[in-house]
Design an enzyme around this catalytic site. Structure first.
Site, PDB file in Angstrom:
ATOM      1  N   LYS A 192       0.830  -1.209   0.000  1.00 45.06           N
ATOM      2  CA  LYS A 192       0.000   0.000   0.000  1.00 45.06           C
ATOM      3  C   LYS A 192       0.862   1.256   0.000  1.00 45.06           C
ATOM      4  O   LYS A 192       0.577   2.230  -0.718  1.00 45.06           O
ATOM      5  CB  LYS A 192      -0.943  -0.008   1.206  1.00 45.06           C
ATOM      6  CG  LYS A 192      -1.779   1.274   1.380  1.00 45.06           C
ATOM      7  CD  LYS A 192      -2.686   1.539   0.178  1.00 45.06           C
ATOM      8  CE  LYS A 192      -3.462   2.850   0.301  1.00 45.06           C
ATOM      9  NZ  LYS A 192      -4.517   2.814   1.325  1.00 45.06           N
ATOM     10  N   LYS A 260      -0.803  11.599   5.622  1.00 45.26           N
ATOM     11  CA  LYS A 260      -0.604  10.595   6.672  1.00 45.26           C
ATOM     12  C   LYS A 260       0.190   9.415   6.147  1.00 45.26           C
ATOM     13  O   LYS A 260       1.151   8.952   6.769  1.00 45.26           O
ATOM     14  CB  LYS A 260      -1.961  10.126   7.196  1.00 45.26           C
ATOM     15  CG  LYS A 260      -1.874   9.078   8.306  1.00 45.26           C
ATOM     16  CD  LYS A 260      -3.118   8.180   8.364  1.00 45.26           C
ATOM     17  CE  LYS A 260      -3.178   7.257   7.189  1.00 45.26           C
ATOM     18  NZ  LYS A 260      -3.855   5.969   7.411  1.00 45.26           N
TER      19      LYS A 260
END
EC number: 1.1.1.60
Length: 309
Positions: A192, A260
């Site tokens: 990811k 983030k």
């Protein structure tokens, strides 16, 4: 569409209870992504035990016939699989291992599937702590955004034991169109973060190209048309280019989420002793975007960062 098949109760003593267990799932975290994913499982005929901190989200779930619980531990009781989709590594730790966490309610053999994007080291740590209590863990972050969640077309990157992945695959197929077992625990998160690195560096490159084209007086839609047909063409150019040209910065993917994730990637790279200069530069641009108050806007707002004085 494949679903888990309970045993034939007429042929197997005690199979009714077993069948009920296999058809019972827990889902923790009912934000935009989690709610859409939870809905697919519910419509496939599974009994859902759910938990969310937001009382409005709990009421929405209750109104749809889901069993609303007071804690992750309560939600996990009697569930064969426990799904979670929350924000950060500490959030996942609290949901799974906290005082009212899944670990205190789940039976041995339960499979925990976390769809959050968190630190790979955190995923490995959670897998180890759950394994010590007889629970299995898959880190299964997703790509595709809210649209992919609604359409069950997510790309799901999975880390964990192959045998556990095989058991979870029929359920994951209800949520996504591309499901890839990448490797052991933590590898889903690695994939990811690789996805985010490639994606957002691409967006920054596109923003710089659009800034350059505008400064030189070129027509942005025509520039996009020209370069899309060449080696610069990409799905990200097709998505973000028209948004930048039209100055449409409404959120498809909120920039704060990319910020983030880039923080997680930068931290993991630092721990591995890696020098990734493009990641470092783009992270600085995302940090500036956040400082300018654009975190809730689309990541195409990287163009506005370049335009800011």
């Amino acid at each position: 569409m494949t679903t888990l098949q309970p045993p034939d109760a007429a042929q197997h003593p005690g199979a009714t209870a077993t069948a009920h267990h296999l058809r019972t799932l827990a889902f923790i975290g009912l934000g935009a992504m989690g709610w859409a994913m939870c809905g697919h499982l519910h419509r496939a005929g599974y009994a859902l035990r759910v938990y969310a901190r937001d009382p409005l989200k709990r009421e929405r779930a209750r109104g749809c016939g889901m069993h609303v619980c007071d804690s992750p531990a309560q939600a996990a009781r009697g569930a064969a699989f426990v799904f979670s989709n929350v924000t950060s590594t500490p959030d996942v730790g609290q949901v799974l291992l906290g005082a009212d966490g899944v670990i205190h309610g789940a039976e041995a053999g339960t499979i925990c599937i976390d769809h959050s994007t968190i630190a790979p080291a955190g995923a490995r740590d959670f897998a180890g702590q759950l394994a010590a209590r007889g629970l299995s863990f898959l880190d299964a972050p997703v790509s595709g955004g809210e649209k992919g969640a609604r359409e069950a077309s997510l790309s799901i990157m999975v880390g964990g034991e192959a045998e556990v992945f095989a058991q979870a695959l029929p359920l994951l197929r209800l949520l996504g169109s591309t499901i890839t077992h990448v490797g052991p625990a933590g590898c889903g998160q690695v994939a990811k973060l690789c996805n985010q690195i490639v994606q957002v560096i691409n967006i920054e490159g596109l923003a710089e190209a659009m800034r350059f084209a505008a400064a030189e007086g070129a027509d942005l839609p025509r520039v996009l048309q020209a370069i899309a047909a060449g080696m610069a063409g990409s799905r990200m150019l097709d998505l973000m280019g028209p948004k930048m040209a039209a100055r449409d910065f409404s959120a498809g993917i909120q920039a704060r989420l990319h910020a983030k994730d880039f923080g997680l990637a930068a931290e993991a790279a630092s721990q591995a002793g890696l020098q990734l200069p493009a990641l470092r530069v783009v992270r600085a641009q995302l940090d500036r975007l956040m400082a300018l108050g654009m975190g809730s806007d689309d990541t195409s707002s990287l163009l506005r960062v370049l335009e800011a004085p």
